[in-house]
Design an enzyme around this catalytic site. Structure first.
Site, short mmCIF file in Angstrom:
data_model
loop_
_atom_site.label_atom_id
_atom_site.label_comp_id
_atom_site.label_asym_id
_atom_site.label_seq_id
_atom_site.Cartn_x
_atom_site.Cartn_y
_atom_site.Cartn_z
N GLU A 1 0.82 -1.21 0.00
CA GLU A 1 0.00 0.00 0.00
C GLU A 1 0.86 1.27 0.00
OE1 GLU A 1 -3.95 -1.40 2.48
OE2 GLU A 1 -2.12 -1.16 3.61
N GLY B 1 -13.09 -2.69 2.84
CA GLY B 1 -14.29 -3.24 2.21
C GLY B 1 -15.40 -2.19 2.26
N MET C 1 -9.29 -2.90 9.29
CA MET C 1 -8.77 -3.58 10.47
C MET C 1 -7.84 -2.73 11.34
SD MET C 1 -8.18 -7.33 8.68
CE MET C 1 -7.79 -8.17 10.21
N GLU C 2 -7.69 -1.43 11.07
CA GLU C 2 -6.71 -0.64 11.83
C GLU C 2 -7.17 0.75 12.27
OE1 GLU C 2 -5.91 -1.69 8.61
OE2 GLU C 2 -4.87 -3.54 9.13
N ASP D 1 -12.87 -4.02 -2.06
CA ASP D 1 -13.84 -5.13 -2.14
C ASP D 1 -15.13 -4.67 -1.48
OD1 ASP D 1 -11.67 -5.85 0.25
OD2 ASP D 1 -13.72 -5.98 0.90
N1 SAH Z 1 -4.32 -10.63 1.54
C1 SAH Z 1 -3.55 -9.92 2.50
C2 SAH Z 1 -4.29 -9.81 3.80
C3 SAH Z 1 -5.11 -8.62 3.82
S1 SAH Z 1 -5.91 -8.39 5.36
C4 SAH Z 1 -2.25 -10.60 2.71
O1 SAH Z 1 -2.10 -11.70 2.24
O2 SAH Z 1 -1.38 -10.03 3.36
C5 SAH Z 1 -6.85 -7.05 4.95
C6 SAH Z 1 -6.21 -5.71 4.97
O3 SAH Z 1 -6.96 -4.88 4.11
C7 SAH Z 1 -6.27 -5.06 6.33
O4 SAH Z 1 -5.17 -4.20 6.51
C8 SAH Z 1 -7.60 -4.30 6.30
O5 SAH Z 1 -7.51 -3.04 6.93
C9 SAH Z 1 -7.94 -4.13 4.81
N2 SAH Z 1 -9.23 -4.64 4.34
C10 SAH Z 1 -9.57 -4.61 3.02
N3 SAH Z 1 -10.79 -5.17 2.84
C11 SAH Z 1 -11.22 -5.56 4.06
C12 SAH Z 1 -12.41 -6.25 4.50
N4 SAH Z 1 -13.36 -6.63 3.66
N5 SAH Z 1 -12.53 -6.53 5.83
C13 SAH Z 1 -11.55 -6.16 6.69
N6 SAH Z 1 -10.41 -5.53 6.32
C14 SAH Z 1 -10.23 -5.23 5.02
#
Ligand code: SAH
Length: 256
Positions: free
Chosen positions: A13, A79, A198-199, A222
């Site tokens: 990011e 999301g 998530m933050e 998403d």
């Molecule tokens: N695919 C990634 C994991 C992403 S976790 C990997 O393999 O490292 C999701 C991250 O994107 C988190 O930092 C969160 O803040 C954000 N995020 C995006 N879409 C989200 C959703 N639907 N629910 C929760 N967090 C989401």
């Protein structure tokens, strides 16, 4: 605005912006790499926080205690929950709430115990500047004069509408929300929520504790449901990271 921290959960990011800081000094602390440098004459510290509320809170505390930053900007993906919040849009936080906080029946559900509230508010002035910078970037993309990102690249990533900036409630929790049922439950509990991630709310709580301004921008990656997205990692690299780069440049008053 003094020394500004720019924080993302994932390295991808921040990639676009890191490339603009070739002279930055890397300081390792608490398992993280803090990139201290300057952008457009402003002192900045760039850091990947890692994912989740605790990781964000640790990072914010180190930025404030050790690096003496005077404001916090979090940027990343999220999301979409609001009905008209679409993939490729940007959400700028108004309030931030921890949707997985539940100390009931001792405290009302979602209330952060002993704070007397379930939400923290992003700084109005910084968020207004951030919002304006986001609008500027999206307008430049539509007009074909954004260096970082073109209309064609957006379409390649499945974004066919003209992206918009929304401002309002962001939910944070230690859960990747990826089912329609979960998304519906969050919408029912928080009808005003625009996005889930998530933050952000953790960072906002730490900023509140330290009395420093914070702002959060999220590119919608998403719809927090079961619909498979083109490619999460590619979307971050090709869209979100470029938005972040362009918005930060605009926020700091730099061309491009
Ligand atoms: N695919 C990634 C994991 C992403 S976790 C990997 O393999 O490292 C999701 C991250 O994107 C988190 O930092 C969160 O803040 C954000 N995020 C995006 N879409 C989200 C959703 N639907 N629910 C929760 N967090 C989401």
């Amino acid at each position: 605005m003094g020394r500004l921290a720019i924080v993302s959960a994932m390295e991808s990011e921040l990639r676009g912006l890191l490339a603009s800081l070739p002279q930055a000094e890397c300081v390792r602390r608490a398992g993280r790499e803090f990139w201290v440098g300057s952008l457009g004459g402003h002192e900045v510290v760039l850091v990947r926080s890692l994912i989740g509320k605790v990781a964000a809170a640790t990072t914010a505390a180190v930025l404030l205690e050790h690096f003496g930053v005077e404001s916090l900007l979090f940027t990343g993906v999220a999301g979409g929950l609001g009905a008209d919040v679409r993939i490729g849009d940007i959400v700028v936080a108004g309030d931030l709430l921890q949707h997985d906080m539940d100390a009931s029946p001792i405290f009302p559900r979602f209330e952060v115990p002993l704070y007397g509230t379930d939400r923290f508010t992003a700084d109005a002035a910084l968020s207004a500047r951030l919002h304006a910078a986001c609008e500027e970037v999206l307008t430049a993309i539509e007009a074909g004069r954004c260096e970082e990102l073109s209309r064609a690249q957006l379409e390649d990533c499945g974004v066919r509408h003209a992206p918009r900036v929304h401002r309002g409630l962001i939910l944070s929790g230690d859960r990747f929300v990826s089912s329609a049922a979960e998304a519906r439950a969050l919408q029912a509990d928080h009808p005003a929520a625009l996005a889930v991630e998530m933050e952000g709310a953790a960072l906002a709580q730490v900023a509140h504790d330290f009395g420093v301004p914070c702002a959060v921008m999220r590119t919608i990656s998403d719809r927090a449901d079961d619909s498979a997205h083109v490619d999460f990692n590619r979307f971050i690299a090709d869209v979100a990271s470029r938005y972040t780069h362009a918005v930060a440049m605009s926020l700091l008053g730099m061309a491009g």
